[in-house]
Scaffold this active site. Structure first.
Site, PDB file in Angstrom:
ATOM      1  N   TYR A  89       0.837  -1.202   0.000  1.00 27.34           N
ATOM      2  CA  TYR A  89       0.000   0.000   0.000  1.00 27.34           C
ATOM      3  C   TYR A  89       0.875   1.256   0.000  1.00 27.34           C
ATOM      4  O   TYR A  89       0.611   2.205  -0.726  1.00 27.34           O
ATOM      5  CB  TYR A  89      -0.933  -0.031   1.213  1.00 27.34           C
ATOM      6  CG  TYR A  89      -2.002   1.026   1.191  1.00 27.34           C
ATOM      7  CD1 TYR A  89      -3.155   0.836   0.433  1.00 27.34           C
ATOM      8  CD2 TYR A  89      -1.873   2.188   1.923  1.00 27.34           C
ATOM      9  CE1 TYR A  89      -4.151   1.795   0.408  1.00 27.34           C
ATOM     10  CE2 TYR A  89      -2.866   3.154   1.907  1.00 27.34           C
ATOM     11  CZ  TYR A  89      -3.996   2.958   1.147  1.00 27.34           C
ATOM     12  OH  TYR A  89      -4.973   3.913   1.123  1.00 27.34           O
ATOM     13  N   GLU A  95      -7.483   9.062  10.333  1.00 33.06           N
ATOM     14  CA  GLU A  95      -8.477   9.820  11.096  1.00 33.06           C
ATOM     15  C   GLU A  95      -9.615   8.968  11.635  1.00 33.06           C
ATOM     16  O   GLU A  95     -10.441   9.461  12.389  1.00 33.06           O
ATOM     17  CB  GLU A  95      -9.055  10.927  10.205  1.00 33.06           C
ATOM     18  CG  GLU A  95      -8.014  11.931   9.756  1.00 33.06           C
ATOM     19  CD  GLU A  95      -8.582  12.959   8.795  1.00 33.06           C
ATOM     20  OE1 GLU A  95      -9.793  12.888   8.466  1.00 33.06           O
ATOM     21  OE2 GLU A  95      -7.818  13.826   8.367  1.00 33.06           O
ATOM     22  N   HIS A 105     -10.499   2.695  11.539  1.00 33.77           N
ATOM     23  CA  HIS A 105     -10.093   1.636  10.619  1.00 33.77           C
ATOM     24  C   HIS A 105      -8.671   1.169  10.936  1.00 33.77           C
ATOM     25  O   HIS A 105      -8.363  -0.032  10.835  1.00 33.77           O
ATOM     26  CB  HIS A 105     -10.187   2.134   9.171  1.00 33.77           C
ATOM     27  CG  HIS A 105      -9.860   1.094   8.157  1.00 33.77           C
ATOM     28  ND1 HIS A 105     -10.630  -0.024   7.956  1.00 33.77           N
ATOM     29  CD2 HIS A 105      -8.831   0.995   7.279  1.00 33.77           C
ATOM     30  CE1 HIS A 105     -10.109  -0.774   7.002  1.00 33.77           C
ATOM     31  NE2 HIS A 105      -9.004  -0.169   6.571  1.00 33.77           N
ATOM     32  N   ARG A 136      11.649   2.438  10.638  1.00 35.58           N
ATOM     33  CA  ARG A 136      11.527   1.021  10.948  1.00 35.58           C
ATOM     34  C   ARG A 136      11.738   0.131   9.726  1.00 35.58           C
ATOM     35  O   ARG A 136      12.243  -0.981   9.840  1.00 35.58           O
ATOM     36  CB  ARG A 136      10.163   0.749  11.578  1.00 35.58           C
ATOM     37  CG  ARG A 136      10.101   1.253  13.014  1.00 35.58           C
ATOM     38  CD  ARG A 136       8.683   1.491  13.517  1.00 35.58           C
ATOM     39  NE  ARG A 136       8.697   1.945  14.891  1.00 35.58           N
ATOM     40  CZ  ARG A 136       9.004   3.183  15.276  1.00 35.58           C
ATOM     41  NH1 ARG A 136       9.334   4.096  14.378  1.00 35.58           N
ATOM     42  NH2 ARG A 136       8.994   3.519  16.559  1.00 35.58           N
TER      43      ARG A 136
END
Length: 178
Positions: free
Chosen positions: A28, A88, A91, A129
């Site tokens: 993604y 926001e 989810h 990371r």
């Protein structure tokens, strides 16, 4: 800052027989995913292992792809990679919790899975990371899977002797040996 901390890292396991892992990545955030994959590939190759790579749409699909592969293929272990950045809505919580829970449940059923799905607050945390020359969480996930494969191979040949195991000779109802 977490990027400056040092952590104890286990020595790489060694294998008498080759290992083959499936890297399942949700690209993604493509640049972050690419760094995670680079770290995972390098760690697998460092022990002489081989890998295949499959992409899925998002972090929620990573466990499903691993489950499908477990049923239909022949991998020794799995590396789950992706990145979930807080947004926001709630989810984020759903994706983080459900993907992690599914991977953990499969691990408890005996699959050797290294979870490298990053769950971060922002892109900067993810980049630190994912960097395979830095925190290298992709390499860490591959290392986790490799250590679990090593344990499985170490303990896999032993039998607990529980349950019914027919011997070479057994008697049928009329007393004859079959």
């Amino acid at each position: 800052m977490a990027a400056n901390e040092t952590h104890y890292v286990l020595s790489r396991p060694s294998f008498e027989a080759p290992v083959k892992l499936l890297i399942v990545v949700a690209p993604y955030y493509k640049d972050i995913a690419d760094n995670l994959v680079a770290g995972a590939k390098a760690e697998i190759e460092a022990v002489g292992g081989t890998w295949e790579l499959v992409e899925v749409p998002g972090a929620l699909e990573v466990p499903t792809a691993i489950a499908i592969s477990d049923r239909l293929s022949n991998f020794d272990g799995y590396v789950a990679l992706g990145c979930v950045i807080r947004g926001e809505t709630t989810h984020y919580d759903t994706v983080c919790n459900d993907s992690s829970r599914a991977l953990q449940l499969m691990g408890l059923q005996g699959l050797c899975i290294g979870n490298g799905i990053l769950t971060v607050e922002n892109r900067e945390q993810a980049m630190v990371r994912a960097d395979h020359t830095g925190q290298n969480k992709g390499g860490g996930a591959a290392a986790a899977a490799l250590h679990l494969i090593a344990l499985t191979r170490k303990w896999g040949g032993k039998s607990r002797g529980v349950g019914f195991r027919p011997s070479e000779d057994y008697r049928i109802a009329d007393g004859q040996t079959a």
